[in-house]
Write a protein that holds these residues in place. Sequence first.
Motif, PDB file in Angstrom:
ATOM      1  N   ILE A  48       0.776   9.705 133.405  1.00 52.26           N
ATOM      2  CA  ILE A  48       2.730   9.664 132.757  1.00 52.26           C
ATOM      3  C   ILE A  48       3.287   8.314 134.452  1.00 52.26           C
ATOM      4  O   ILE A  48       2.146   8.485 135.061  1.00 52.26           O
ATOM      5  N   VAL A  55      10.421  10.367 133.966  1.00 60.22           N
ATOM      6  CA  VAL A  55       9.223  10.213 133.587  1.00 60.22           C
ATOM      7  C   VAL A  55       9.352   9.659 132.184  1.00 60.22           C
ATOM      8  O   VAL A  55       9.839   9.774 131.525  1.00 60.22           O
ATOM      9  N   VAL A  58       4.598   9.011 128.583  1.00 64.00           N
ATOM     10  CA  VAL A  58       3.445  10.350 129.202  1.00 64.00           C
ATOM     11  C   VAL A  58       2.700  10.876 127.654  1.00 64.00           C
ATOM     12  O   VAL A  58       3.092   9.568 126.468  1.00 64.00           O
ATOM     13  N   ALA A  76       4.275  16.811 126.045  1.00 64.63           N
ATOM     14  CA  ALA A  76       3.673  15.329 125.868  1.00 64.63           C
ATOM     15  C   ALA A  76       5.222  14.914 124.952  1.00 64.63           C
ATOM     16  O   ALA A  76       5.968  14.146 126.214  1.00 64.63           O
ATOM     17  N   CYS A  79       8.210  16.290 127.273  1.00 62.99           N
ATOM     18  CA  CYS A  79       8.428  15.830 128.564  1.00 62.99           C
ATOM     19  C   CYS A  79       8.913  14.367 128.968  1.00 62.99           C
ATOM     20  O   CYS A  79       9.340  13.629 129.426  1.00 62.99           O
ATOM     21  N   LYS A  80       8.772  13.672 127.751  1.00 65.79           N
ATOM     22  CA  LYS A  80       8.908  12.292 127.723  1.00 65.79           C
ATOM     23  C   LYS A  80      10.355  11.397 127.787  1.00 65.79           C
ATOM     24  O   LYS A  80      10.837  12.002 127.337  1.00 65.79           O
ATOM     25  N   MET A 137       0.182  18.730 133.861  1.00 60.66           N
ATOM     26  CA  MET A 137       1.686  17.787 133.852  1.00 60.66           C
ATOM     27  C   MET A 137       2.578  18.483 135.018  1.00 60.66           C
ATOM     28  O   MET A 137       2.964  17.569 135.946  1.00 60.66           O
ATOM     29  N   CYS A 140      -0.074  16.795 137.565  1.00 62.22           N
ATOM     30  CA  CYS A 140       0.479  14.949 138.033  1.00 62.22           C
ATOM     31  C   CYS A 140       1.586  14.966 138.104  1.00 62.22           C
ATOM     32  O   CYS A 140       1.783  14.164 139.646  1.00 62.22           O
TER      33      CYS A 140
END
Length: 149
Positions: A48, A55, A58, A76, A79-80, A137, A140
């Motif tokens: 990330i 964030v 990703v 991904a 969450c991006k 994630m 991370c």
Amino acid sequence: MSEDLDELYQDVILDHFKHPRCHGELEEPDATQKLFNPLCGDQVCVAIKLEGTNVSDVKFVGKGCSISQASASMMADLCKGKSREEIEKIISSFRAMMRNEVEPEVIEDLIDDAISLKGVRKFTSRIKCAVLAWEAMEKCLASLNKPGN
Ligand code: ZN
């Protein structure tokens, strides 16, 4: 194919598996986590990039079963661009669904395509496949909170 397996390999899961979103290496990531699921042999590495509390990017690479890789693509993509707070909420909601603690429909807006993974709950041995990337994630984000980061 039995009905249960049909549900397990829904079209949306196969689409993410065959055409993974956010797939590849990230240049100069702020955090990366590589996880392995020995039960099935799946590998997922999530990277990330942060911009303030968001964030901003990703990416993931990995190999393994269609559930693990499709789930990584969904995570991904979802969450991006979101804030760390939003992502933590998304991940805990997804985990709650996989543990049967919340009805999938209640959190559908939050987890989007990942609701298609609800069928995996019936296959205890595959739950780890579905959760792997989300756990990466989570790790991370947690690593960013450690002193020295
Ligand atoms: Zn797997």
